[in-house]
Write a protein that holds these residues in place. Structure first.
Motif, PDB file in Angstrom:
ATOM      1  N   GLY A  43       0.805  -1.219   0.000  1.00  0.00           N
ATOM      2  CA  GLY A  43       0.000   0.000   0.000  1.00  0.00           C
ATOM      3  C   GLY A  43       0.837   1.269   0.000  1.00  0.00           C
ATOM      4  O   GLY A  43       0.334   2.337   0.331  1.00  0.00           O
ATOM      5  N   VAL A  44       2.108   1.173  -0.376  1.00  0.00           N
ATOM      6  CA  VAL A  44       2.985   2.347  -0.286  1.00  0.00           C
ATOM      7  C   VAL A  44       3.256   2.989  -1.647  1.00  0.00           C
ATOM      8  O   VAL A  44       3.235   4.205  -1.774  1.00  0.00           O
ATOM      9  CB  VAL A  44       4.325   1.957   0.389  1.00  0.00           C
ATOM     10  N   CYS A  45       3.497   2.179  -2.694  1.00  0.00           N
ATOM     11  CA  CYS A  45       4.045   2.746  -3.938  1.00  0.00           C
ATOM     12  C   CYS A  45       2.982   3.264  -4.908  1.00  0.00           C
ATOM     13  O   CYS A  45       3.274   4.067  -5.780  1.00  0.00           O
ATOM     14  CB  CYS A  45       4.920   1.727  -4.643  1.00  0.00           C
ATOM     15  N   CYS A  60      -3.676  -3.626  -4.034  1.00  0.00           N
ATOM     16  CA  CYS A  60      -2.875  -4.660  -3.354  1.00  0.00           C
ATOM     17  C   CYS A  60      -3.299  -4.829  -1.906  1.00  0.00           C
ATOM     18  O   CYS A  60      -3.001  -5.840  -1.289  1.00  0.00           O
ATOM     19  CB  CYS A  60      -1.388  -4.332  -3.428  1.00  0.00           C
ATOM     20  N   ILE A  61      -3.959  -3.846  -1.343  1.00  0.00           N
ATOM     21  CA  ILE A  61      -4.374  -3.967   0.063  1.00  0.00           C
ATOM     22  C   ILE A  61      -5.900  -3.955   0.165  1.00  0.00           C
ATOM     23  O   ILE A  61      -6.457  -3.623   1.198  1.00  0.00           O
ATOM     24  CB  ILE A  61      -3.752  -2.866   0.957  1.00  0.00           C
ATOM     25  N   THR A  62      -6.557  -4.288  -0.941  1.00  0.00           N
ATOM     26  CA  THR A  62      -8.011  -4.383  -0.949  1.00  0.00           C
ATOM     27  C   THR A  62      -8.386  -5.829  -1.264  1.00  0.00           C
ATOM     28  O   THR A  62      -7.957  -6.368  -2.290  1.00  0.00           O
ATOM     29  CB  THR A  62      -8.604  -3.465  -2.037  1.00  0.00           C
ATOM     30  N   TYR A  63      -9.105  -6.473  -0.399  1.00  0.00           N
ATOM     31  CA  TYR A  63      -9.522  -7.845  -0.690  1.00  0.00           C
ATOM     32  C   TYR A  63     -10.573  -7.834  -1.799  1.00  0.00           C
ATOM     33  O   TYR A  63     -11.501  -7.006  -1.784  1.00  0.00           O
ATOM     34  CB  TYR A  63     -10.108  -8.505   0.557  1.00  0.00           C
ATOM     35  N   ALA A  64     -10.456  -8.783  -2.733  1.00  0.00           N
ATOM     36  CA  ALA A  64     -11.430  -8.869  -3.823  1.00  0.00           C
ATOM     37  C   ALA A  64     -12.832  -9.130  -3.264  1.00  0.00           C
ATOM     38  O   ALA A  64     -13.812  -8.553  -3.746  1.00  0.00           O
ATOM     39  CB  ALA A  64     -11.015  -9.975  -4.802  1.00  0.00           C
TER      40      ALA A  64
END
Ligand code: FES
Ligand code: FES
Length: 394
Positions: A43-45, A60-64
């Motif tokens: 969740g950084v880039c 990338c930090i979200t669940y489908a």
């Protein structure tokens, strides 16, 4: 496996996936939409940025599974989008890319700024893109490209859209919340020009109880008896001096403390100004500190609670800590729980070391000017590598 139904690039999709599958892997592996890139996966880039119900979000930090019913737009879904076409041309013209790895996420975030910003304010564009990292181009060309598109559109009398065309839904990605008639409801990172001032935390009169979104359990031991440690926990100034990045803004009272803590997670630095309520129970040597704080610059706020209980262990004391917090705003977007958990573990290790030194009469190590998430996580990684190699990596 869970069956997930959602719309991706205006196409209804019904696909099964593991509950732990993140949205980036979902669109790449299940739907072959490989324009969404993965960089840090923390969740950084910002490389994985997509639109979720019209709002830029880190896939990338979200669940489908959390996107059931949502409208997802990846970079492929913006092929025919006029704003994105203007941005692509501007990126080429201004040499705003080299390898192009960051570019899909950069375009999704830039498009949102083009839609929302009233004018091509360089500072606001830099703030708006601060969650998208580019490792090879530098940012001058990127900023110039975004500025040129905003200028050109405003010159053509294309007005900014309140909310950037976002749906008036609830939390990003829910796809199910009802319209409340206010586009503020979904703004996670409003432009600075649209911000309303936060209530200064040092004027916070009451500090309410709350149910934390995340709870971390930690413990450490110190080589001093519980009575001595409990007395030290009552000395708020001493405790603050042991906490990296923390400082007091007013003389503490036994039941209330006001201060600030500086943190950096990824590209975002924040100084949370706040106040906390202190409760102590000598009968079972436990205590609780409930705090509330906010950072104007990153528009982030937090409620936090530390519960501690002391127990004798041999000649020393075991300190059981339960740290609960709820974070909102820009830092919440980059502060993935795993990253924050690592950060908290290192923070507590430094705190325990300082506490031990202070109890033994030595001054605590000079507290770092700010609590640096990346530095602490890298420190933790170095320590792990050292353990694997069986030697000290320092
Ligand atoms: S890959 Fe998602 S923010 Fe870096
Ligand atoms: S163009 Fe290579 S990372 Fe941005």
């Amino acid at each position: 496996m869970s069956m997930i139904e959602l719309n991706v690039n205006q196409r209804a999709v019904r696909v099964s996936a593991e509950p732990r599958t993140n949205l980036a892997d979902f669109v790449r592996d299940k739907l072959d939409l490989t324009g969404t890139h993965l960089g840090c996966e923390h969740g950084v880039c910002g490389a994985c940025t997509v639109l979720l119900d019209g709002v830029p979000a880190r896939s990338c930090i979200t669940y489908a599974v959390a996107c059931e019913g949502a409208e997802v737009t990846t970079i492929e879904g913006l092929d025919e989008d006029g704003v994105t076409a203007e941005l692509r041309a501007a990126f080429t013209r201004e040499h705003a890319l080299q390898c192009g790895y960051c570019t899909p996420g950069m375009l999704v975030s830039a498009r949102d700024l083009v839609l929302r910003l009233r004018q091509a304010d360089e500072r606001l564009i830099r703030v708006g893109l601060s969650g998208n990292l580019c490792r090879c181009t530098g940012y001058v060309g990127i900023i110039r490209a975004v500025q040129s598109v905003i200028e050109a559109r405003r010159a053509r009398d294309i007005a900014p859209m309140p909310g950037g065309g976002r749906k008036t839904l609830g939390p990003v990605g829910s796809g199910r919340s009802t319209c409340d008639g206010s586009d503020r409801a979904v703004r996670t990172t409003p432009a600075a020009s649209e911000q309303t001032p936060l209530e200064p935390a040092d004027r916070v009169a009451s500090i309410p109880d709350f149910i934390p979104a995340t709870i971390l359990e930690q413990q450490f031991t110190v080589a001093f008896p519980p009575e001595q440690v409990f007395a030290m926990f009552g000395d708020i100034a001493a405790i603050a001096a042991c906490l990296p990045g923390a400082s007091l803004t007013t003389p503490p009272k036994p039941e209330r403390v006001e201060g600030a803590i500086r943190v950096r997670i990824g590209p975002i630095a924040a100084t949370f100004q706040g106040a906390a309520r202190v409760e102590r129970n000598p009968a079972d040597m436990s205590g609780r500190i409930v705090g509330i704080g906010s950072d104007r610059r990153s528009r982030s706020s937090t409620q936090g609670e530390i519960r501690y209980r002391l127990a004798p262990v041999g000649q020393g004391t075991r300190v059981d800590l339960s740290i609960g917090y709820t974070l909102t705003g820009m830092l919440a977007q980059v502060g993935r729980p795993g990253l924050v958990r690592d950060l908290a573990a290192r923070l507590i290790a430094e705190f325990a070391g300082n506490l031990d030194r202070r109890l033994s009469g030595a001054p605590a190590d000079a507290a770092p000017a700010e609590l640096n998430g990346i530095a602490l996580v890298l420190g933790s990684l170095r320590a792990r590598v050292a353990r694997w190699l069986g030697r000290d990596a320092e």
